[in-house]
Design a protein around this motif. Structure first.
Motif, PDB file in Angstrom:
ATOM      1  N   ALA A   1       0.833  -1.209  -0.158  1.00  0.00           N
ATOM      2  CA  ALA A   1       0.125   0.005  -0.124  1.00  0.00           C
ATOM      3  C   ALA A   1       0.698   1.145  -0.499  1.00  0.00           C
TER       4      ALA A   1
ATOM      5  N   MET B   1       1.669   1.969  -3.691  1.00  0.00           N
ATOM      6  CA  MET B   1       0.457   2.144  -4.098  1.00  0.00           C
ATOM      7  C   MET B   1       0.574   4.175  -5.146  1.00  0.00           C
TER       8      MET B   1
ATOM      9  N   PHE C   1      -4.318   2.419  -6.084  1.00  0.00           N
ATOM     10  CA  PHE C   1      -5.694   2.351  -5.624  1.00  0.00           C
ATOM     11  C   PHE C   1      -6.916   1.488  -6.647  1.00  0.00           C
TER      12      PHE C   1
ATOM     13  N   TYR D   1      -4.057   1.610   1.176  1.00  0.00           N
ATOM     14  CA  TYR D   1      -3.746   2.648   1.045  1.00  0.00           C
ATOM     15  C   TYR D   1      -4.105   4.323   1.456  1.00  0.00           C
TER      16      TYR D   1
ATOM     17  N   ASN E   1      -0.104   5.354   2.446  1.00  0.00           N
ATOM     18  CA  ASN E   1      -0.141   6.470   1.815  1.00  0.00           C
ATOM     19  C   ASN E   1      -0.295   8.324   2.361  1.00  0.00           C
TER      20      ASN E   1
END
Length: 364
Positions: A36, A39, A44, A62, A66
């Protein structure tokens, strides 16, 4: 409230242990977070469109990993909170539907059973197990008052379906059957909710079959799936493997519910789990020692649903999981059902004993 605060403290302590074991490459939790973390938004979108299973978990992680830039420990704490919410749901259910507390070897079982280490360990880390543990608790809590808590019910089923579709199927089938067996619910309400839940199960069945890669519902196809899954998970390279495919059904069920046992010890976690499983086995024997059918028949609707969910999950997973470590993870979703049923059974036995004593006293 004091018990819940103590459970939260214990849960946090277990979370630290989970973090130390999974940090820097340990298990699926690290994989979910690192992937994640790498990403981008396009990744996503792809994962969220794929919707179910591991892809959904990547998409779910995510935002904390992130967008919010959480490190692995902070992200673990976030999931730990979700797991604790699940424990709170189960605790509340037990508090509301089990009338008598009982003790075993001078210890009051409620809330002692809620301090079982593995109950907290597998509901404290980044992963499907924590999310599903919360969803199952939320679903059962919502079933105590369906009309008032309908949004919770829908949310729990939706998330369960996205994480592991077959768990959502097990839930709706289990509680649909519980309505069938419930004599304390009015006839119209029983039939209505049974049809709604079982109808929901039929609706999601094709997606479940696609997810587990079974082409048709037949004894042969399910047997082949179980055998192939057990063969993969019992390979020599899978660590704590067992040759589950060669076991008779009773031994498969025992292995799923009560192992690792002392002959499986290969480290400190296995030692803790062995003592925990010994206590669970002794309590299960005591709870199921007598009046088994009557105890189930007299149980509140919610306990019947949890117990049927336990039976369906145990029969399904005990056929295909050939690794003790994976078994104890999967069992954690079902464990509250067993614990609460044990507490109910012992409570009912205590209630019957009191009633018998009163009856004898009146006769004298």
């Amino acid at each position: 409230m004091k018990n819940l605060r103590n459970l939260w403290s214990f849960h946090l302590l277990t979370t630290v242990g989970f973090y130390l074991l999974t940090n820097n490459g340990g298990g699926d939790a690290w994989g979910y977070w690192t992937l994640a973390r790498r990403m981008n938004f396009n990744d996503f979108i792809v994962n969220i469109q794929t919707a179910k299973g591991t892809y959904f978990m990547h998409a779910l992680n995510y935002f904390p990993a992130n967008v919010l830039d959480m490190d692995f420990f902070t992200n673990t704490l976030l999931f730990s909170l979700l797991g604790y919410i699940g424990i709170t749901f189960f605790y509340t259910i037990c508090e509301q539907v089990v009338p008598n507390n009982t003790y075993y070897s001078k210890f009051w079982l409620f809330p002692l059973l809620f301090f079982m280490p593995n109950l907290h360990f597998w509901s404290s880390g980044i992963g499907k197990d924590t999310i599903l543990f919360m969803c199952i608790g939320m679903f059962c809590y919502a079933m105590l008052n369906v009309i008032k808590r309908l949004p919770l019910l829908i949310l729990s089923l939706l998330i369960s379906y996205l994480v592991r579709p077959h768990i959502a199927l097990f839930l709706v089938v289990s509680f649909g059957m519980a309505y069938l067996f419930s004599n304390k619910v009015s006839g119209f309400k029983r039939i209505f909710f049974m049809i709604v839940l079982l109808g929901g199960g039929i609706a999601i069945l094709p997606s479940v079959m696609e997810y587990v890669k079974i082409e048709e519902i037949s004894a042969d196809s399910i047997s082949k799936y179980s055998e192939s899954k057990a063969l993969v998970l019992s390979g020599k390279n899978t660590g704590s493997s067992v040759d589950i495919a060669s076991y008779p059904l009773p031994l498969k069920i025992f292995t799923f519910l009560f192992r690792p046992f002392f002959f499986d010890i290969n480290g400190v976690p296995a030692i803790i789990a062995s003592f925990e499983n010994l206590a669970l086995l002794l309590l299960t024997i005591k709870a199921f020692k007598k009046d088994r059918i009557e105890t189930f028949r007299k149980a509140p609707f919610i306990i019947k649903g949890l117990f049927i969910f336990l039976l369906i999950g145990t029969l399904a997973f005990s056929q295909s999981l050939g690794n003790v470590g994976i078994m104890i993870r999967m069992r954690n979703m079902l464990l509250p059902g067993l614990l609460i049923y044990i507490l109910w059974a012992l409570s009912y036995q205590k209630q019957k004993k009191k009633a018998l004593q009163v009856s004898k006293g009146n006769l004298i």
